[in-house]
Design a protein around this motif. Sequence first.
Motif, PDB file in Angstrom:
ATOM      1  N   VAL A 186       0.837  -1.205   0.000  1.00  0.00           N
ATOM      2  CA  VAL A 186       0.000   0.000   0.000  1.00  0.00           C
ATOM      3  C   VAL A 186       0.873   1.257   0.000  1.00  0.00           C
ATOM      4  O   VAL A 186       0.377   2.356  -0.190  1.00  0.00           O
ATOM      5  N   TYR A 187       2.193   1.069   0.185  1.00  0.00           N
ATOM      6  CA  TYR A 187       3.106   2.216   0.284  1.00  0.00           C
ATOM      7  C   TYR A 187       3.290   2.884  -1.071  1.00  0.00           C
ATOM      8  O   TYR A 187       3.546   2.219  -2.071  1.00  0.00           O
ATOM      9  N   VAL A 188       3.120   4.210  -1.116  1.00  0.00           N
ATOM     10  CA  VAL A 188       3.421   4.959  -2.342  1.00  0.00           C
ATOM     11  C   VAL A 188       4.619   5.866  -2.090  1.00  0.00           C
ATOM     12  O   VAL A 188       5.573   5.890  -2.865  1.00  0.00           O
ATOM     13  N   ALA A 189       4.591   6.607  -0.982  1.00  0.00           N
ATOM     14  CA  ALA A 189       5.697   7.495  -0.652  1.00  0.00           C
ATOM     15  C   ALA A 189       5.625   7.845   0.827  1.00  0.00           C
ATOM     16  O   ALA A 189       4.602   7.614   1.474  1.00  0.00           O
ATOM     17  N   GLY A 190       6.700   8.393   1.339  1.00  0.00           N
ATOM     18  CA  GLY A 190       6.693   8.824   2.737  1.00  0.00           C
ATOM     19  C   GLY A 190       8.026   9.429   3.084  1.00  0.00           C
ATOM     20  O   GLY A 190       9.064   8.925   2.656  1.00  0.00           O
ATOM     21  N   GLU A 191       8.008  10.551   3.798  1.00  0.00           N
ATOM     22  CA  GLU A 191       9.254  11.206   4.183  1.00  0.00           C
ATOM     23  C   GLU A 191       9.067  11.886   5.530  1.00  0.00           C
ATOM     24  O   GLU A 191       7.956  12.237   5.918  1.00  0.00           O
ATOM     25  N   ARG A 192      10.208  12.077   6.190  1.00  0.00           N
ATOM     26  CA  ARG A 192      10.191  12.873   7.412  1.00  0.00           C
ATOM     27  C   ARG A 192      10.643  14.286   7.041  1.00  0.00           C
ATOM     28  O   ARG A 192      11.563  14.448   6.230  1.00  0.00           O
ATOM     29  N   GLY A 197       5.937  14.985   9.035  1.00  0.00           N
ATOM     30  CA  GLY A 197       6.204  13.966   8.030  1.00  0.00           C
ATOM     31  C   GLY A 197       4.915  13.516   7.395  1.00  0.00           C
ATOM     32  O   GLY A 197       3.831  13.927   7.837  1.00  0.00           O
ATOM     33  N   TYR A 198       5.038  12.711   6.360  1.00  0.00           N
ATOM     34  CA  TYR A 198       3.823  12.274   5.677  1.00  0.00           C
ATOM     35  C   TYR A 198       4.034  10.903   5.047  1.00  0.00           C
ATOM     36  O   TYR A 198       5.178  10.476   4.838  1.00  0.00           O
TER      37      TYR A 198
END
Lengths: 416, 125
Positions: B41-47, B80-81
């Motif tokens: 389900v992961y598309v993107a993510g950053e702190r 973060g997102y």
Amino acid sequence: MAKTSNTEAHRAAENAARQSYGKLVAFLAARNRDVASAEDALAEAFAAALAQWPVTGTPNNPEAWLLTAARRKLIDAARRRKAGAAAEPHLSLLTDELAAAAEDAMSIPDRRLALMFACAHPAIDEAIRAPLILQTILGLDAAAIGSAFLVSPASMGQRLVRAKTKIKQAGIAFKIPEAEELADRLEPVLDAVYAAFSEGWTDADGTESKRRNLAEEAIWLGQLLVTLLPDEPEVLGLLSLMLHAEARRPARRDVHGDYVPLSEQDPAAWTLPLVQQAEALLHGASTKRRLGRYQLQAAVQSVHAARRITGKIDWVAIDGLYEALHLLTGSPVVAINRAVAIGEVHGSEAGLSALPSPETATLLLQYQPYWAARARLLSAAGQPHEAIEAYDIAIGLEPDPAVRRFLQRKRQALRH
Amino acid sequence: MQYMLMIYADPAGFARLKPEEVERAMGGYFAYNDALKAAKVYVAGERLKSTSTASTVKVTEGKTKVQDGPFAESKEELGGYYIIDVPDLDAALKWAAKCPGAHHGSVEVRAIWPSESTAKLDYRK
């Protein structure tokens, strides 16, 4: 002749609306969660029915007729919105899907329960859940709902639109929650139905027929929920609670239109078949052995209803039920009712000290039943001056003139 | 549908942590990343770095105005997102509840408008 068939067509359309409206909205909107478009298409289909049925006669299967008509309107609307080839795969899928279902109206899957779960989703503002269910399942318009909930039709309309947009845009699914979540997610659905009932119930005079109808609509929804979830004890408990209250509608006013409190009502004036249905539902719920808020509230009403046979109120039983309810909910409103029961069992001093303190729940200061309960306990404890003060505040907070007159009489009696 | 999970937290709380607590907190995020990826389900993510690095830009009548600081000042800041792709809001809310950010702060869940390409994919589903 034409006039008769016109009324017949009207009645057929109204009947179909009652039975099928929510089912058709739920089915038409389930795929893309677009409740507003489904409602628009269905409104056009009903208008077409009223125009055609008097001429052609009522179709054998009104539900299938309405679905086919609404489907055409929906496809027309989608075509207008998405002009060009890009829309074709979408439209043909929509057409196939709807055509398959329309072939046999008996096969229209009943997704009303899923729609109710979407309307009472935790992501939807709590205050709009009941209006949303009344609109999507029963087809009530914003004006009728607004007048019942004392909100202007325009503002009710806007709030309903906003909620439907959220269902569509935020991706709230039309689905029945998994077994392990069902109880948690069912609670807001039941709360919404009960909120609709309470709005209809507060119109004690029955002068505002729209509000009275709301209680009947809520009972209809309760019955629908019982049909769809027959094994959920809280669903049975909610319907039992509503039917107990409804059974007492004829008894809560005397011949002069004055308010009669429950403990002074004539049990012979209660609607016996409703009492019996309520009792049977509660018994059915108790066999599931999963206690809950609505079952306990219905049980309190059941104890009151037993007075028609025993001639007295079993306050010890009521005290025990309110104690359980209070443990479950921690609600100050329950605590008030419990204090009254304690007053009856252990004396008014004990009742007074069991009253919740407004210092911890300041909203109680504006809550009429708190002041009325306080006045009643103070008066029984032989403190007439304090009781009169409490009655004054209760009278000032009560919007219903009949209840106000009742409280004024109680207050007058203390002067002698 | 794609959703953005926005993690809002009070950075002062994070600054107060002892080194081993920071390590545990980071470990929570690593595990969460792995879980999102394993579930596909992961598309993107950053702190994000602290709002002390933030500048806010606005162009009015052709004039660019740059302001020091975040768009809205508040005790809790966007830290973060994640962007995830799940069937519906319920699934997104479940992932949000598993996010470490929901425990040391709050997670706002927002639906993302589908771009043209994902909209076409949607028809075929």
